[in-house]
Design an enzyme around this catalytic site. Sequence first.
Site, PDB file in Angstrom:
ATOM      1  CG  ASN A  10      37.024  49.127  33.452  1.00 42.29           C
ATOM      2  OD1 ASN A  10      36.385  48.823  34.461  1.00 42.29           O
ATOM      3  ND2 ASN A  10      38.110  48.445  33.070  1.00 42.29           N
ATOM      4  CG  PHE A  30      34.005  43.639  40.939  1.00 41.93           C
ATOM      5  CD1 PHE A  30      34.735  43.522  39.773  1.00 41.93           C
ATOM      6  CD2 PHE A  30      34.572  43.144  42.124  1.00 41.93           C
ATOM      7  CE1 PHE A  30      36.008  42.953  39.760  1.00 41.93           C
ATOM      8  CE2 PHE A  30      35.834  42.569  42.129  1.00 41.93           C
ATOM      9  CZ  PHE A  30      36.556  42.476  40.947  1.00 41.93           C
ATOM     10  CB  SER A  45      39.318  44.572  39.714  1.00 41.91           C
ATOM     11  OG  SER A  45      38.674  45.809  39.524  1.00 41.91           O
ATOM     12  CG  ASN A 101      38.083  49.923  38.632  1.00 41.22           C
ATOM     13  OD1 ASN A 101      38.788  50.930  38.714  1.00 41.22           O
ATOM     14  ND2 ASN A 101      37.989  49.208  37.526  1.00 41.22           N
ATOM     15  CB  THR A 102      36.771  46.303  44.355  1.00 38.30           C
ATOM     16  OG1 THR A 102      35.756  46.182  43.351  1.00 38.30           O
ATOM     17  CG2 THR A 102      36.173  45.890  45.698  1.00 38.30           C
ATOM     18  CE  LYS A 146      42.235  39.712  34.327  1.00 42.57           C
ATOM     19  NZ  LYS A 146      41.072  39.890  33.479  1.00 42.57           N
ATOM     20  CG  ASN A 185      42.362  43.044  36.091  1.00 45.48           C
ATOM     21  OD1 ASN A 185      41.794  43.878  35.383  1.00 45.48           O
ATOM     22  ND2 ASN A 185      41.704  42.242  36.899  1.00 45.48           N
TER      23      ASN A 185
HETATM   24  C1  LIG Z   1      35.598  47.730  30.168  1.00 44.16           C
HETATM   25  C2  LIG Z   1      36.427  46.664  30.828  1.00 44.16           C
HETATM   26  C3  LIG Z   1      35.909  45.931  31.876  1.00 44.16           C
HETATM   27  C4  LIG Z   1      36.685  44.942  32.487  1.00 44.16           C
HETATM   28  N1  LIG Z   1      36.136  44.207  33.494  1.00 44.16           N
HETATM   29  C5  LIG Z   1      36.857  43.203  34.042  1.00 44.16           C
HETATM   30  C6  LIG Z   1      36.288  42.368  35.037  1.00 44.16           C
HETATM   31  O1  LIG Z   1      35.135  42.494  35.405  1.00 44.16           O
HETATM   32  N2  LIG Z   1      37.077  41.390  35.569  1.00 44.16           N
HETATM   33  C7  LIG Z   1      38.377  41.189  35.171  1.00 44.16           C
HETATM   34  O2  LIG Z   1      39.036  40.278  35.678  1.00 44.16           O
HETATM   35  N3  LIG Z   1      38.916  41.949  34.208  1.00 44.16           N
HETATM   36  C8  LIG Z   1      38.204  42.938  33.640  1.00 44.16           C
HETATM   37  N4  LIG Z   1      38.757  43.703  32.654  1.00 44.16           N
HETATM   38  C9  LIG Z   1      40.172  43.474  32.279  1.00 44.16           C
HETATM   39  C10 LIG Z   1      40.309  42.577  31.066  1.00 44.16           C
HETATM   40  O3  LIG Z   1      39.804  41.290  31.309  1.00 44.16           O
HETATM   41  C11 LIG Z   1      41.799  42.458  30.642  1.00 44.16           C
HETATM   42  O4  LIG Z   1      42.510  41.837  31.685  1.00 44.16           O
HETATM   43  C12 LIG Z   1      42.420  43.813  30.369  1.00 44.16           C
HETATM   44  O5  LIG Z   1      41.504  44.687  29.765  1.00 44.16           O
HETATM   45  C13 LIG Z   1      43.655  43.703  29.444  1.00 44.16           C
HETATM   46  O6  LIG Z   1      43.321  43.189  28.184  1.00 44.16           O
HETATM   47  P1  LIG Z   1      43.044  44.124  26.883  1.00 44.16           P
HETATM   48  O7  LIG Z   1      44.175  45.112  26.808  1.00 44.16           O
HETATM   49  O8  LIG Z   1      42.993  43.174  25.726  1.00 44.16           O
HETATM   50  O9  LIG Z   1      41.749  44.800  27.129  1.00 44.16           O
HETATM   51  C14 LIG Z   1      38.007  44.695  32.040  1.00 44.16           C
HETATM   52  C15 LIG Z   1      38.517  45.445  30.970  1.00 44.16           C
HETATM   53  C16 LIG Z   1      37.743  46.406  30.350  1.00 44.16           C
HETATM   54  C17 LIG Z   1      38.323  47.177  29.191  1.00 44.16           C
END
Ligand SMILES: Cc1cc2nc3c(=O)[nH]c(=O)nc-3n(C[C@H](O)[C@H](O)[C@H](O)COP(=O)(O)O)c2cc1C
Length: 418
Positions: A154, A158, A220, A222-223, A260, A291
């Site tokens: 993704n 934000f 993140s 992406n920023t 985080k 993350n």
């Molecule tokens: C579509 C998507 C959007 C995410 N958006 C955020 C976010 O806005 N803020 C954040 O701290 N982590 C975000 N994450 C990261 C998740 O909180 C998590 O740290 C990461 O996906 C690893 O866990 P998982 O393998 O169970 O998905 C996002 C993950 C996904 C898949």
Amino acid sequence: MGRFSEYASMVMDKAQKFGRLRSLSIVTAGATALFMGVTAYHNQDNLFGTFVMPALRCLPAETSHNFAVWACKHRLYPASEYPDDLNLHTKFFGRLISNPVGIAAGFDKNGEAIEGLHDLGFGFIEIGTVTPAPQAGNPKPRVFRLSDDRAIINRYGFNSEGAQPVLQRLRHERQKEDFNGVIGVNLGRNRRTRNAVDDYVLGVQTFGPVADYLVVNVSSPNTRGLRDLQSKQRLQELLEAVNNARAGLTENPNVPVLLKLSPDLELQDMRDIVNVITKKKSRVDGLIVANTTVTRENLQDTSTAVQGGGLSGKPLRKRTTQMVAQMYALTNGRIPIIGVGGISSGYDAYEKIEAGASYVQIYTALVYEGPELVERVKEQLSILIAEKGFDNVQDAVGSNYRDYLPPTRAEQNSKPAQ
Ligand SMILES: Cc1cc2nc3c(=O)[nH]c(=O)nc-3n(C[C@H](O)[C@H](O)[C@H](O)COP(=O)(O)O)c2cc1C
């Protein structure tokens, strides 16, 4: 239904490759399938895994994400009746929770679906990332499934409704007498803000009074420049400002602040971070590890892997468990860790716990497995804890962290040459 699921995924993948996914007919068909599935589920077990989830996967990833949030918001998923075993009950920064499995940030970015997520059986809910001012995020498409890898890339960037509407929703939740769930708010910065620190301070001032915990998200990918805030000096400055802002709160001035982290940090970066977060002025109450990653290793879906953004899901499991163990070791187990990355079973959750996590979070596996996953993870975890001879999940935390640490240079050198 298993065949249907495979077929649906195959069609989705093919369609994605040829860029035809946004055709109205597929969206309409998917939406209809969702409604039928949700309605039928109330009378039939296991329909999510066999019907609703494959149908949702026929939709573009972001559309199906929005549907899932919408369904949670309207509490269309049946509430879990699974009674959490006593061995999962644990303390979460002073609050008692019935299980240590939470929903990770990024699913409910705007705090719309809190009670619906609570219904699914999560022990705590993290909303956000929330930015102070509303912003649209990156251009679409910005979410991609790598089904063969059980992963997602993704680059939302934000997208947030901004602090005010989210605050109103949280206040509303807090007024309800029949809802007492643990809610964390994940804080971010606006893309255009000159001084990022100001945005986190605003986040603390806005959400401190209503949140059970706050997360400083500097990880993140992406920023642009966000992850630089993890560097020693900038992190110190940021966390001091955050702690000052918290101390200035008239309501809830002890709200726990968690940091985080990115899974792409080197050992020296982690040492520097521990150095900062163990100082009084810049201390944090907990860590979230981790993350999404910008690395792309051993992926099957090589054509989607070229998409920019953060990778999550199964490929992230090993690295994040290793990092949990590293942070547990570096902090001598003194700072509670939420382990997140690639958890799709109770076994994966237990792995994170024995590596040093006090709690875990899930996101990507939920996309592939559906809401039933939450009960499955809890059930397997509870059995494992008992099998390993522990009375309670807390006793298992860090019980085997050494096994997950990467080999030291000396250990690597002592291996016989192949
Ligand atoms: C579509 C998507 C959007 C995410 N958006 C955020 C976010 O806005 N803020 C954040 O701290 N982590 C975000 N994450 C990261 C998740 O909180 C998590 O740290 C990461 O996906 C690893 O866990 P998982 O393998 O169970 O998905 C996002 C993950 C996904 C898949």
